[in-house]
Design a protein around this motif. Sequence first.
Motif, PDB file in Angstrom:
ATOM      1  N   LEU A  38      39.032  24.093  59.258  1.00  0.00           N
ATOM      2  CA  LEU A  38      40.274  23.711  58.596  1.00  0.00           C
ATOM      3  C   LEU A  38      40.081  23.285  57.146  1.00  0.00           C
ATOM      4  CD1 LEU A  38      41.996  21.700  61.469  1.00  0.00           C
ATOM      5  CD2 LEU A  38      42.071  24.163  60.994  1.00  0.00           C
ATOM      6  N   ASP A  39      41.149  23.475  56.362  1.00  0.00           N
ATOM      7  CA  ASP A  39      41.162  22.991  54.978  1.00  0.00           C
ATOM      8  C   ASP A  39      42.118  21.805  54.869  1.00  0.00           C
ATOM      9  OD1 ASP A  39      43.809  23.946  54.668  1.00  0.00           O
ATOM     10  OD2 ASP A  39      43.148  25.817  53.746  1.00  0.00           O
ATOM     11  N   VAL A  40      42.225  21.222  53.669  1.00  0.00           N
ATOM     12  CA  VAL A  40      43.002  19.992  53.480  1.00  0.00           C
ATOM     13  C   VAL A  40      44.476  20.147  53.837  1.00  0.00           C
ATOM     14  CG1 VAL A  40      41.448  19.033  51.757  1.00  0.00           C
ATOM     15  CG2 VAL A  40      43.380  20.433  51.021  1.00  0.00           C
ATOM     16  N   GLY A  41      44.984  21.340  53.823  1.00  0.00           N
ATOM     17  CA  GLY A  41      46.384  21.550  54.177  1.00  0.00           C
ATOM     18  C   GLY A  41      46.636  21.490  55.670  1.00  0.00           C
ATOM     19  N   ALA A  42      45.603  21.308  56.463  1.00  0.00           N
ATOM     20  CA  ALA A  42      45.746  21.384  57.917  1.00  0.00           C
ATOM     21  C   ALA A  42      45.533  20.035  58.618  1.00  0.00           C
ATOM     22  CB  ALA A  42      44.779  22.424  58.460  1.00  0.00           C
ATOM     23  N   ALA A  43      45.648  18.929  57.903  1.00  0.00           N
ATOM     24  CA  ALA A  43      45.446  17.615  58.534  1.00  0.00           C
ATOM     25  C   ALA A  43      46.451  17.388  59.667  1.00  0.00           C
ATOM     26  CB  ALA A  43      45.544  16.503  57.498  1.00  0.00           C
ATOM     27  N   ASP A  44      47.716  17.765  59.469  1.00  0.00           N
ATOM     28  CA  ASP A  44      48.715  17.610  60.534  1.00  0.00           C
ATOM     29  C   ASP A  44      48.355  18.466  61.742  1.00  0.00           C
ATOM     30  OD1 ASP A  44      50.157  15.827  59.021  1.00  0.00           O
ATOM     31  OD2 ASP A  44      51.656  17.283  58.367  1.00  0.00           O
ATOM     32  N   LEU A  45      47.883  19.670  61.485  1.00  0.00           N
ATOM     33  CA  LEU A  45      47.471  20.576  62.559  1.00  0.00           C
ATOM     34  C   LEU A  45      46.310  19.968  63.351  1.00  0.00           C
ATOM     35  CD1 LEU A  45      48.231  23.543  63.432  1.00  0.00           C
ATOM     36  CD2 LEU A  45      46.250  24.252  62.122  1.00  0.00           C
ATOM     37  N   ALA A  46      45.354  19.393  62.635  1.00  0.00           N
ATOM     38  CA  ALA A  46      44.212  18.751  63.299  1.00  0.00           C
ATOM     39  C   ALA A  46      44.685  17.613  64.191  1.00  0.00           C
ATOM     40  CB  ALA A  46      43.211  18.239  62.267  1.00  0.00           C
ATOM     41  N   GLY A  47      45.624  16.811  63.704  1.00  0.00           N
ATOM     42  CA  GLY A  47      46.153  15.716  64.497  1.00  0.00           C
ATOM     43  C   GLY A  47      46.894  16.211  65.732  1.00  0.00           C
ATOM     44  N   THR A  48      47.651  17.268  65.588  1.00  0.00           N
ATOM     45  CA  THR A  48      48.399  17.833  66.708  1.00  0.00           C
ATOM     46  C   THR A  48      47.459  18.360  67.784  1.00  0.00           C
ATOM     47  OG1 THR A  48      50.262  18.411  65.293  1.00  0.00           O
ATOM     48  CG2 THR A  48      50.074  19.602  67.373  1.00  0.00           C
ATOM     49  N   PHE A  49      46.412  19.070  67.397  1.00  0.00           N
ATOM     50  CA  PHE A  49      45.503  19.658  68.374  1.00  0.00           C
ATOM     51  C   PHE A  49      44.488  18.648  68.914  1.00  0.00           C
ATOM     52  CE2 PHE A  49      47.020  23.669  66.458  1.00  0.00           C
ATOM     53  CZ  PHE A  49      47.530  24.229  67.626  1.00  0.00           C
ATOM     54  N   ALA A  50      44.580  17.400  68.461  1.00  0.00           N
ATOM     55  CA  ALA A  50      43.783  16.314  69.042  1.00  0.00           C
ATOM     56  C   ALA A  50      44.562  15.635  70.172  1.00  0.00           C
ATOM     57  CB  ALA A  50      43.407  15.296  67.966  1.00  0.00           C
ATOM     58  N   ALA A  51      45.811  16.043  70.379  1.00  0.00           N
ATOM     59  CA  ALA A  51      46.666  15.447  71.415  1.00  0.00           C
ATOM     60  C   ALA A  51      46.378  16.085  72.783  1.00  0.00           C
ATOM     61  CB  ALA A  51      48.127  15.643  71.024  1.00  0.00           C
ATOM     62  N   ARG A  66      38.607  32.459  50.505  1.00  0.00           N
ATOM     63  CA  ARG A  66      38.644  31.347  49.557  1.00  0.00           C
ATOM     64  C   ARG A  66      39.992  30.667  49.632  1.00  0.00           C
ATOM     65  NH1 ARG A  66      34.352  28.936  47.969  1.00  0.00           N
ATOM     66  NH2 ARG A  66      33.095  29.987  46.430  1.00  0.00           N
ATOM     67  N   ARG A  67      39.963  29.363  49.834  1.00  0.00           N
ATOM     68  CA  ARG A  67      41.196  28.600  49.973  1.00  0.00           C
ATOM     69  C   ARG A  67      41.017  27.230  49.372  1.00  0.00           C
ATOM     70  NH1 ARG A  67      44.376  30.091  55.188  1.00  0.00           N
ATOM     71  NH2 ARG A  67      45.237  28.085  54.699  1.00  0.00           N
ATOM     72  N   ARG A  68      41.785  26.308  49.875  1.00  0.00           N
ATOM     73  CA  ARG A  68      41.712  24.917  49.423  1.00  0.00           C
ATOM     74  C   ARG A  68      40.421  24.280  49.916  1.00  0.00           C
ATOM     75  NH1 ARG A  68      47.689  24.483  51.715  1.00  0.00           N
ATOM     76  NH2 ARG A  68      46.496  25.277  53.442  1.00  0.00           N
ATOM     77  N   PRO A  69      40.113  23.075  49.422  1.00  0.00           N
ATOM     78  CA  PRO A  69      38.905  22.363  49.874  1.00  0.00           C
ATOM     79  C   PRO A  69      38.938  22.096  51.378  1.00  0.00           C
ATOM     80  CG  PRO A  69      39.825  21.324  47.912  1.00  0.00           C
ATOM     81  CD  PRO A  69      40.822  22.354  48.370  1.00  0.00           C
ATOM     82  N   PRO A  70      37.761  21.882  51.959  1.00  0.00           N
ATOM     83  CA  PRO A  70      37.688  21.649  53.400  1.00  0.00           C
ATOM     84  C   PRO A  70      38.269  20.291  53.792  1.00  0.00           C
ATOM     85  CG  PRO A  70      35.543  21.320  52.389  1.00  0.00           C
ATOM     86  CD  PRO A  70      36.449  21.860  51.317  1.00  0.00           C
ATOM     87  N   LEU A  71      38.706  20.213  55.041  1.00  0.00           N
ATOM     88  CA  LEU A  71      39.177  18.966  55.611  1.00  0.00           C
ATOM     89  C   LEU A  71      37.970  18.224  56.172  1.00  0.00           C
ATOM     90  CD1 LEU A  71      41.682  17.252  56.356  1.00  0.00           C
ATOM     91  CD2 LEU A  71      41.742  18.504  58.533  1.00  0.00           C
ATOM     92  N   ILE A  72      37.855  16.944  55.839  1.00  0.00           N
ATOM     93  CA  ILE A  72      36.715  16.118  56.256  1.00  0.00           C
ATOM     94  C   ILE A  72      37.230  14.965  57.116  1.00  0.00           C
ATOM     95  CG2 ILE A  72      34.812  14.660  55.416  1.00  0.00           C
ATOM     96  CD1 ILE A  72      34.533  17.613  54.646  1.00  0.00           C
ATOM     97  N   PHE A  73      36.472  14.606  58.141  1.00  0.00           N
ATOM     98  CA  PHE A  73      36.803  13.475  58.997  1.00  0.00           C
ATOM     99  C   PHE A  73      35.775  12.384  58.760  1.00  0.00           C
ATOM    100  CE2 PHE A  73      37.053  11.290  63.178  1.00  0.00           C
ATOM    101  CZ  PHE A  73      38.405  10.995  63.173  1.00  0.00           C
ATOM    102  N   LEU A  74      36.237  11.196  58.368  1.00  0.00           N
ATOM    103  CA  LEU A  74      35.351  10.082  58.052  1.00  0.00           C
ATOM    104  C   LEU A  74      36.112   8.775  58.284  1.00  0.00           C
ATOM    105  CD1 LEU A  74      32.658   9.030  56.742  1.00  0.00           C
ATOM    106  CD2 LEU A  74      33.848   9.200  54.546  1.00  0.00           C
TER     107      LEU A  74
END
Length: 174
Positions: free
Chosen positions: A74-87, A145-153
Amino acid sequence: MEVDLRTTMRTFATGVTVVTTYVDGPEGRRHDAMTVNSLTSISLLPPLVSISLRNTSAFLADVLDSGVFAVSILDVGAADLAGTFAAGRPVRTAALRSACTTPGAVTGALIIDSPGWLECTVHRAVPLGDHTLVVGEVVASGVQRRRPPLIFLHGDYHALDTSPRHKPLLHATR
């Protein structure tokens, strides 16, 4: 002294992925997807990666049943998607119906529109403690090539600045 692995590992930055798989049943194919940040590259020859899934996970059972999975990085535009698929599974199932996906040409597991993806066949599954390490052989991959990667920290999603004005601390040598 008690070990608090979860708290300590929260200080380790990881990328964020959505892993997909499916099972074929009497009503047809049922896809599922789950946010995973335990992706590790193991070997280039053969190309192997691993993911770690909780032993009690129905998603793990589906991966082992189908023998395939796809990883979308995932990239930074997908934070909501990451949260949804963690449910839980009902939320993930509903979200997967509206996500921008393509069935992988080799495995049929869904690939989510993302900067990088892998299609894998299960090479080995090793139960370790309360999780199972699933080793996948990469049978197809792609990047765009897209936006920067999504990081979890520290329990939150972050963006990594990869703009030209940002200077890395040290360039990696090959």
